[in-house]
Write a protein that holds these residues in place. Structure first.
Motif, PDB file in Angstrom:
ATOM      1  N   ARG A   6      51.071  42.859  37.603  1.00  0.00           N
ATOM      2  CA  ARG A   6      52.081  42.570  38.641  1.00  0.00           C
ATOM      3  C   ARG A   6      51.424  42.329  39.997  1.00  0.00           C
ATOM      4  O   ARG A   6      51.947  41.589  40.815  1.00  0.00           O
ATOM      5  CB  ARG A   6      53.090  43.712  38.733  1.00  0.00           C
ATOM      6  CG  ARG A   6      54.052  43.752  37.557  1.00  0.00           C
ATOM      7  CD  ARG A   6      55.199  44.730  37.796  1.00  0.00           C
ATOM      8  NE  ARG A   6      54.771  46.095  38.075  1.00  0.00           N
ATOM      9  CZ  ARG A   6      54.477  47.009  37.151  1.00  0.00           C
ATOM     10  NH1 ARG A   6      54.557  46.706  35.871  1.00  0.00           N
ATOM     11  NH2 ARG A   6      54.104  48.214  37.495  1.00  0.00           N
ATOM     12  N   GLY A   7      50.257  42.966  40.222  1.00  0.00           N
ATOM     13  CA  GLY A   7      49.545  42.797  41.486  1.00  0.00           C
ATOM     14  C   GLY A   7      48.715  41.525  41.548  1.00  0.00           C
ATOM     15  O   GLY A   7      48.113  41.233  42.571  1.00  0.00           O
ATOM     16  N   GLY A   8      48.667  40.777  40.443  1.00  0.00           N
ATOM     17  CA  GLY A   8      47.950  39.508  40.451  1.00  0.00           C
ATOM     18  C   GLY A   8      46.525  39.576  39.940  1.00  0.00           C
ATOM     19  O   GLY A   8      45.783  38.611  40.069  1.00  0.00           O
ATOM     20  N   PHE A   9      46.114  40.700  39.345  1.00  0.00           N
ATOM     21  CA  PHE A   9      44.783  40.776  38.755  1.00  0.00           C
ATOM     22  C   PHE A   9      44.748  39.926  37.495  1.00  0.00           C
ATOM     23  O   PHE A   9      45.740  39.839  36.769  1.00  0.00           O
ATOM     24  CB  PHE A   9      44.424  42.217  38.396  1.00  0.00           C
ATOM     25  CG  PHE A   9      44.056  43.066  39.580  1.00  0.00           C
ATOM     26  CD1 PHE A   9      42.733  43.331  39.866  1.00  0.00           C
ATOM     27  CD2 PHE A   9      45.031  43.602  40.398  1.00  0.00           C
ATOM     28  CE1 PHE A   9      42.396  44.116  40.956  1.00  0.00           C
ATOM     29  CE2 PHE A   9      44.704  44.382  41.484  1.00  0.00           C
ATOM     30  CZ  PHE A   9      43.375  44.645  41.764  1.00  0.00           C
ATOM     31  N   LEU A  10      43.602  39.326  37.228  1.00  0.00           N
ATOM     32  CA  LEU A  10      43.418  38.489  36.051  1.00  0.00           C
ATOM     33  C   LEU A  10      42.207  38.968  35.256  1.00  0.00           C
ATOM     34  O   LEU A  10      41.284  39.567  35.824  1.00  0.00           O
ATOM     35  CB  LEU A  10      43.195  37.033  36.457  1.00  0.00           C
ATOM     36  CG  LEU A  10      44.324  36.346  37.206  1.00  0.00           C
ATOM     37  CD1 LEU A  10      43.896  34.949  37.651  1.00  0.00           C
ATOM     38  CD2 LEU A  10      45.579  36.277  36.351  1.00  0.00           C
ATOM     39  N   LYS A  55      43.662  42.436  47.076  1.00  0.00           N
ATOM     40  CA  LYS A  55      44.903  42.657  46.341  1.00  0.00           C
ATOM     41  C   LYS A  55      45.389  44.062  46.626  1.00  0.00           C
ATOM     42  O   LYS A  55      44.606  44.976  46.865  1.00  0.00           O
ATOM     43  CB  LYS A  55      44.684  42.524  44.827  1.00  0.00           C
ATOM     44  CG  LYS A  55      44.230  41.157  44.369  1.00  0.00           C
ATOM     45  CD  LYS A  55      45.393  40.204  44.365  1.00  0.00           C
ATOM     46  CE  LYS A  55      44.986  38.841  43.828  1.00  0.00           C
ATOM     47  NZ  LYS A  55      46.088  37.922  43.866  1.00  0.00           N
ATOM     48  N   LYS A  56      46.700  44.237  46.594  1.00  0.00           N
ATOM     49  CA  LYS A  56      47.294  45.558  46.771  1.00  0.00           C
ATOM     50  C   LYS A  56      48.192  45.812  45.571  1.00  0.00           C
ATOM     51  O   LYS A  56      49.011  44.965  45.220  1.00  0.00           O
ATOM     52  CB  LYS A  56      48.112  45.618  48.052  1.00  0.00           C
ATOM     53  CG  LYS A  56      48.735  46.991  48.304  1.00  0.00           C
ATOM     54  CD  LYS A  56      49.467  47.033  49.627  1.00  0.00           C
ATOM     55  CE  LYS A  56      48.428  47.095  50.704  1.00  0.00           C
ATOM     56  NZ  LYS A  56      48.800  47.855  51.869  1.00  0.00           N
ATOM     57  N   ILE A  57      48.001  46.964  44.928  1.00  0.00           N
ATOM     58  CA  ILE A  57      48.885  47.344  43.837  1.00  0.00           C
ATOM     59  C   ILE A  57      49.348  48.772  44.059  1.00  0.00           C
ATOM     60  O   ILE A  57      48.736  49.536  44.792  1.00  0.00           O
ATOM     61  CB  ILE A  57      48.218  47.207  42.448  1.00  0.00           C
ATOM     62  CG1 ILE A  57      47.063  48.177  42.282  1.00  0.00           C
ATOM     63  CG2 ILE A  57      47.780  45.782  42.174  1.00  0.00           C
ATOM     64  CD1 ILE A  57      46.577  48.276  40.857  1.00  0.00           C
ATOM     65  N   THR A  58      50.447  49.100  43.410  1.00  0.00           N
ATOM     66  CA  THR A  58      50.986  50.451  43.464  1.00  0.00           C
ATOM     67  C   THR A  58      50.961  50.998  42.047  1.00  0.00           C
ATOM     68  O   THR A  58      51.356  50.301  41.104  1.00  0.00           O
ATOM     69  CB  THR A  58      52.411  50.446  44.025  1.00  0.00           C
ATOM     70  OG1 THR A  58      52.370  49.873  45.336  1.00  0.00           O
ATOM     71  CG2 THR A  58      52.975  51.853  44.130  1.00  0.00           C
TER      72      THR A  58
END
Length: 66
Positions: A6-10, A55-58
């Motif tokens: 969801r945070g855009g990591f691939l 990138k920022k993820i929760t």
């Protein structure tokens, strides 16, 4: 559906830093994981195809099941 996705990591992204902590080995990566709290945003610096991105993820702790 993971927080990383969801945070855009691939796949293939290289994690360089988490919240300013250099992730240059398993020891620092482990310490970064222990320091994070559920629901608290995590700032990452990554390398993707020779480019540096932020990138920022929760973490999943704040996610409500659907």
């Amino acid at each position: 559906g993971s927080p990383a996705a969801r945070g855009g990591f691939l796949p293939g992204d290289i994690l360089l830093k988490q919240n300013g902590r250099v992730l240059d080995g398993w020891g620092n990566y482990y310490r970064a994981i222990l320091a994070q709290k559920d629901g608290e945003p995590q700032d990452f610096q990554i390398e993707r195809s020779g480019k540096f991105l932020e990138k920022k993820i929760t973490s999943a702790g704040d996610q409500v099941p659907s």
